[in-house]
Design an enzyme around this catalytic site. Structure first.
Site, PDB file in Angstrom:
ATOM      1  N   GLY A 228       0.905  -1.160   0.031  1.00  0.00           N
ATOM      2  CA  GLY A 228       0.061   0.017  -0.056  1.00  0.00           C
ATOM      3  C   GLY A 228       0.899   1.302  -0.006  1.00  0.00           C
ATOM      4  N   ARG A 613       7.936  -2.914  22.476  1.00  0.00           N
ATOM      5  CA  ARG A 613       8.055  -4.271  22.122  1.00  0.00           C
ATOM      6  C   ARG A 613       7.649  -4.708  20.755  1.00  0.00           C
ATOM      7  NH1 ARG A 613       3.612  -8.755  24.069  1.00  0.00           N
ATOM      8  NH2 ARG A 613       4.460 -10.480  22.687  1.00  0.00           N
ATOM      9  N   ASN A 616       6.772  -9.521  16.708  1.00  0.00           N
ATOM     10  CA  ASN A 616       7.311 -10.667  15.844  1.00  0.00           C
ATOM     11  C   ASN A 616       8.668 -10.144  15.458  1.00  0.00           C
ATOM     12  OD1 ASN A 616       7.781 -13.141  14.741  1.00  0.00           O
ATOM     13  ND2 ASN A 616       6.154 -12.476  12.950  1.00  0.00           N
ATOM     14  N   THR A 619       8.785 -10.596  11.185  1.00  0.00           N
ATOM     15  CA  THR A 619       8.214  -9.871  10.247  1.00  0.00           C
ATOM     16  C   THR A 619       8.478  -8.180  10.465  1.00  0.00           C
ATOM     17  OG1 THR A 619       6.174  -9.755  11.723  1.00  0.00           O
ATOM     18  CG2 THR A 619       6.075 -11.027   9.625  1.00  0.00           C
ATOM     19  N   GLY A 687       4.776   1.580  16.480  1.00  0.00           N
ATOM     20  CA  GLY A 687       4.666   1.150  14.894  1.00  0.00           C
ATOM     21  C   GLY A 687       6.089   1.090  14.364  1.00  0.00           C
ATOM     22  N   GLU A 690       6.821   2.619   9.054  1.00  0.00           N
ATOM     23  CA  GLU A 690       7.135   3.769   8.489  1.00  0.00           C
ATOM     24  C   GLU A 690       8.686   3.994   9.036  1.00  0.00           C
ATOM     25  OE1 GLU A 690       3.528   6.800   7.353  1.00  0.00           O
ATOM     26  OE2 GLU A 690       3.434   5.144   8.952  1.00  0.00           O
TER      27      GLU A 690
END
Lengths: 724, 322
Positions: A228, A613, A616, A619, A687, A690
């Protein structure tokens, strides 16, 4: 380290992407786009197209499908397609041909003769800079001055050392691997849409408005998204047109944009310019930061990049001023693209810091450490959890930064000049409201559903891991169900907010499902737990336990003849107003520049970061690597070449719009610190979507300077800028 | 894409019989199919020649003979092939394309000029007399040598540059018979007729490439300079071969790509190298004339410098000049 839960489906082709929905009686749409940048459509001769084999309908502004005006932008445009005869940019959707096959629709579209009353278009960002204006809304300036300081220029003038330079970056297009498809099917007054999107609820909102139907009549499904980067947030022309055409024709319609159309129909990252001035004491302490930022903005919408804003959040300085101006152009829609404002903003700021280090005769890493800020520089609020200095320290050690020679051109390897560069990486963090449903099933599996999107980020895997962790069952027994508008409303994929927002909701919903399971167990007469106090029953390792009793939840459901137990929970938005929330990290890279012919090649890369944190690592690493690769492209290759005279994009294909290939990318080392940010959420994850791209271009530019002594302030850094 | 007829030929005579004025031969299809999708090429009939026996890579008394249907990847790794040819091929396109694309097709590939490839824009090469937006438009990758007011499109082939340096020829076959044409003479400068790209006659087919026997030409290399490390056309490239005798350059072959409207042989540079020692000074002096006559456009003036540097770099890498 958990494998992607949808990895096998994707690599075997079993994952159903939007365009893969082959419905019965499916017809195919093909967009007609404008070939002038500004003007009015005088006529469209559709006679030959209408008679062409297989053609079902030809829609134009002269024979439109009714669409209502949009009342608010969703990082896209306000004007629905075909409702007027104005051309606002080259490549604008001005028609839709629907035929029995894609090829028939495309061929018929090529037969349409369009006559324009063309007017001169403003398409040059460079030419428009002299007459840049204030943005359409919001304040054009943000400023913090120390007591007694009259202006930012006073602070700069009072500084012992100053640097000032102008940095520019070109327009870019996202070019996700999956171009934008929409498949629309009606059943009576109920619409089902399969469409590539970063948020199914964005589609519901726009389509309800554009078609004048109730949101409850719209079902959007998009479980898999082929990338995206911000480009599938907006709802672009083909989506409402396809839905309206399917309604008019009484059969399902699929419209997939061509690669070329994705350069104009679906928006781009604006061009930008930043003039950065830094003032410092001789010991490197920053006294003033000033950044005058200018962004291009399409005349068709309101989005622009406030590129200078990053200066408010990065380095400690008693005086900071950023400004925002725009150049309005007759170009396709400007929209969000991975780290809008920060990707370009960090290129300018991180280059300027490097220039200041050169002028101070100081190591650029030391200069950054000296100005590392424990609080948000513009507000004074403490950071929730900042470990940047540790990123710098670990990065320098692992990369061998101490071996860097400060004098440009000091290191060569055969015909190649070798330089090292670094930059700070950063991205803001947030937690919005999200709802998620967890359903425990009789087979001992569980479904986690919410309207979130996995753009290839690993979001589904994160959901599965968090639910599995809380239920105490293997990840493989969780089925994440994303991208369905009938699910509870979770976060759209944007602003690096999916894990920080949806993650806590998955945890809450799983806990609620466990509670519901226990409630059933103690209430149902057939249950061995019947009559026990709910708080005496534990849910552990996928089992209900009380005293000597221990029954897997799936077996219990089966024995009770109940198909499943579910619960929905909502995680509130972050209400903490007393902290700043942001991730920080550091990029280190080695770049080689050919001494004869000037081409730059990245040869080594390390990124050390603290993103709270890491749910995973596999990924997450992949996300950071993707950001760095895109950052290397940003630095060296990516450039939408818009013809100033015509407003036409001259390189609207992947043969001439260059992105890195594997041969351009060295091994990229990624190291996470993994400090949970418990002030942001109990989960502690910020996050990462970005984060990786921010600072990457600056690190490359700084390494090129170290290799060659040439300071290139204009992206992309192509070889002609290094030839002289 | 326009409707077309399709036929597959089994023999050379059958292929020639099936060819018509508006037909196109299909080998790897990596250019033809691409341009048909863009409506740039609209043949009435496509004649598949892949089953023709135009294969084989052989060293003969006449020189190296390469069948026109040999795939780029196979030629690149054949031991009989000169380094300059192998390197030019290995740096062309992508592995997938090199596995499909034929040697004959490579030599006939069309320019990457964005205006040639976009039927919504004028282009004298595609539609004679319609104009050339590239002269003032997007022209960073365009040619500086051999251009005309009508056309400034760059010849895209790396292989052709290497072959022109080595004086290679192409064997052409048609109903009228067979002829051997030097590749350097095969390509046409655009002049006033950019639509005429080469000496190929209607219905004529390239059957093989012949590289003259010249043992010293194995001392050769190809340097390609481009924006990214793979899968991209040259901004400038140099094919060089040197015949070293007694510490001086006895004979030299130099050709350039990415800068000309045709593969650009540089006889003046070759002449300037003859009799000189293989030093950086010799190379730089010889390369100084490489861009003579160049007509830079608005965005590609850097190619004048880049071309000279690319040639020096290639000579240095071959001879490790001091």
């Amino acid at each position: 380290m958990t494998d992607r839960v949808d990895g096998r489906l994707k690599v075997t082709g079993a994952a159903t992407y939007a365009a893969d929905n082959r419905l019965d009686r499916l017809a195919y749409g093909y967009l007609v786009t404008s070939t002038v940048a500004r003007g009015t459509i005088v006529s469209m001769d559709t006679a030959a197209a209408s008679k062409a084999p297989g053609v079902l309908a030809v829609y134009t502004p002269f024979d439109p499908l009714k669409l209502y005006r949009y009342t608010k932008e969703q990082n896209d445009e306000l004007t629905p397609p075909l409702q007027d005869k104005n051309v606002r940019y080259f490549g604008q959707a001005i028609g839709l041909v629907v035929a029995e096959t894609f090829e028939q629709a495309r061929d018929a579209a090529s037969l349409i003769q369009v006559r324009y009353d063309a007017r001169p278009a403003a398409a040059s960002f460079h030419d428009g800079l002299a007459s840049a204006t204030d943005p359409p809304s919001g304040s054009p300036i943000s400023e913090v001055l120390a007591p007694g300081v009259g202006s930012i220029d006073d602070a700069l003038n009072a500084s012992e050392i100053t640097v000032s330079a102008t940095y520019t970056a070109s327009m870019q297009n996202h070019n996700a691997m999956e171009p934008h498809p929409t498949v629309a099917a009606w059943d009576g007054d109920h619409l089902t849409l399969y469409t590539a999107t970063q948020g199914v609820m964005l589609v519901v909102a726009r389509i309800a408005e554009a078609l004048g139907i109730d949101t409850s009549k719209i079902h959007v499904r998009n479980p898999y998204v082929g990338g995206g980067f911000g480009n599938k947030w907006g709802i672009w022309a083909h989506t409402p047109l396809t839905a309206a055409a399917a309604r008019a024709l009484g059969r399902p319609v699929k419209t997939a944009l061509t690669r070329e159309q994705t350069f104009t129909v679906v928006g781009h990252r604006p061009a930008s310019q930043q003039t950065v001035s830094l003032g410092a004491a001789r010991d490197g302490t920053l006294k003033a930061i000033k950044n005058d930022g200018v962004s291009s903005k399409s005349a068709s919408n309101g989005f622009y990049e406030p590129v200078a804003n990053l200066c408010l959040s990065m380095y400690a300085s008693p005086n900071i001023r950023v400004s925002r101006k725009i150049v309005t152009l007759d170009v396709p829609v400007t929209t969000i693209m991975r780290a809008p404002q920060e990707a370009n903003g960090s290129f300018a700021l991180e280059s300027a810091v490097d220039e200041l280090a050169v002028k101070l005769g100081m190591d650029p890493l030391e200069l950054r450490r000296k100005n590392d800020s424990p609080v948000v520089p513009s507000s004074g609020l403490p950071w929730s959890s900042k470990h940047l200095d540790e990123c710098y320290r670990i990065g320098a050690e692992r990369f061998g930064w101490s071996r860097r020679r400060p004098t440009p051109g000091a290191v060569t390897d055969g015909d190649w000049l070798v330089g090292l560069g670094m930059a700070t990486a950063t991205y803001g963090a947030s937690r919005a409201q999200a709802s998620v449903k967890v359903r425990l099933l009789a087979g001992g599996t569980a479904v986690v559903s919410g309207t979130g999107a996995d753009l290839g980020t690993g979001q589904s895997t994160v959901w599965a891991i968090l639910a599995a962790e809380s239920l105490g069952i293997p990840v493989g027994r969780i089925r994440p169900d994303l991208g369905d508008s009938s699910s509870p409303v979770a976060a759209n994929a944007g602003g690096s907010g999916s894990t920080s927002t949806n993650g806590p909701a998955v945890q809450l919903a799983t806990e609620a499902a466990k509670t519901a399971m226990i409630a059933l167990a103690v209430q149902d007469e057939r249950s061995p737990f019947h009559g026990k106090a709910a708080d005496s029953v534990r849910f552990e390792d996928g089992r209900l336990k009380a005293g000597d009793l221990s029954v897997p939840f799936g077996s219990l459901l089966t024995s009770l003849d109940v198909p499943g137990v579910e619960a929905t929970a909502t995680s509130a938005k972050n209400g903490d107003k007393t902290h700043g929330f942001r991730s920080f990290g550091a990029h280190f890279c080695e770049v080689r520049v050919n001494a004869w012919t000037g081409e730059p090649r990245v040869s080594r890369w390390l990124t050390v970061l603290d993103a709270g944190r890491i749910v995973n690592e596999k990924t997450a690493r992949n996300q950071i690597i993707g950001g760095v690769v895109m950052g290397i492209g940003h630095a060296l290759l990516e450039e939408t070449r818009l013809e100033p005279a015509t407003g036409r994009i001259a390189n609207a294909d992947l043969a001439s719009y260059l992105v890195p290939v594997n041969a351009d990318i060295p091994r990229i080392d990624v190291h996470f610190l993994d400090y949970p940010d418990t002030l942001l959420s109990p989960l502690g994850a910020r996050g990462i979507g970005e984060f990786g791209i921010v600072g990457a271009a600056g690190a490359v530019a700084n390494a090129i300077y170290n290799a060659t002594g040439k300071r290139v302030r204009d992206l992309p850094i192509t070889l002609e800028k290094l030839l002289t | 894409m326009h409707a077309f007829g399709f036929a597959a030929a089994r023999t050379l005579p059958e292929a020639l019989r099936l060819a018509a004025p508006d037909s196109a031969f299909l080998a790897g299809g990596t250019t033809l199919v691409d341009l048909m999708k863009l409506d740039v090429l609209t043949p009435d009939r496509v004649v598949d020649i892949n089953r023709l026996p135009l294969r084989g890579i052989r060293s003969t008394r006449d020189g190296l003979r390469i069948g026109a249907l040999e795939r780029m990847s196979d030629v690149a790794r054949h031991p009989a092939v000169h380094p300059v040819i192998a390197e030019a091929l290995a740096q062309s396109a992508s592995p997938q394309l090199r596995t499909m694309a034929s040697i004959g097709g490579n030599l006939l590939q069309r320019t990457r000029c964005g205006y040639f490839r976009d039927v919504h824009t004028p282009c004298n090469r595609r539609q004679p007399g319609s104009g050339c937006p590239a002269r003032t438009g997007d022209n960073r990758t365009h040619a500086v040598l051999g251009t005309s007011d009508a056309c400034v499109a760059t010849h895209p082939s790396d292989l052709a540059v290497a072959l022109v340096a080595l004086d290679a020829s192409v064997r052409l076959v048609s109903h009228a018979g067979e002829r051997l044409v030097r590749l350097a003479a095969f390509y046409r400068l655009p002049g006033d007729t950019p639509q005429v790209e080469n000496d190929l006659r209607p219905g004529e087919l390239i059957t093989e490439v012949v590289v003259p026997r010249r043992p010293w030409a194995r001392h050769s290399t190809y340097v390609k300079v481009r924006d990214r490390s793979s899968y991209e056309f040259a901004l400038a490239s140099a094919a060089v071969a040197l015949d070293m005798r007694g510490g001086v350059i006895h004979e030299a072959r130099v050709a350039a790509g990415g800068v000309g409207t045709v593969p650009w042989r540089l006889p003046a540079v070759e002449a300037a190298l003859r009799g000189r020692p293989p030093t950086r000074a010799s190379f730089e002096e010889a390369a100084a004339s490489a861009a003579d006559g160049a007509r830079p456009l608005t965005e590609n003036a850097f190619k004048v410098t880049l071309l000279k540097r690319t040639i020096v770099r290639a000579l240095m890498s071959l001879e490790g000049g001091s």
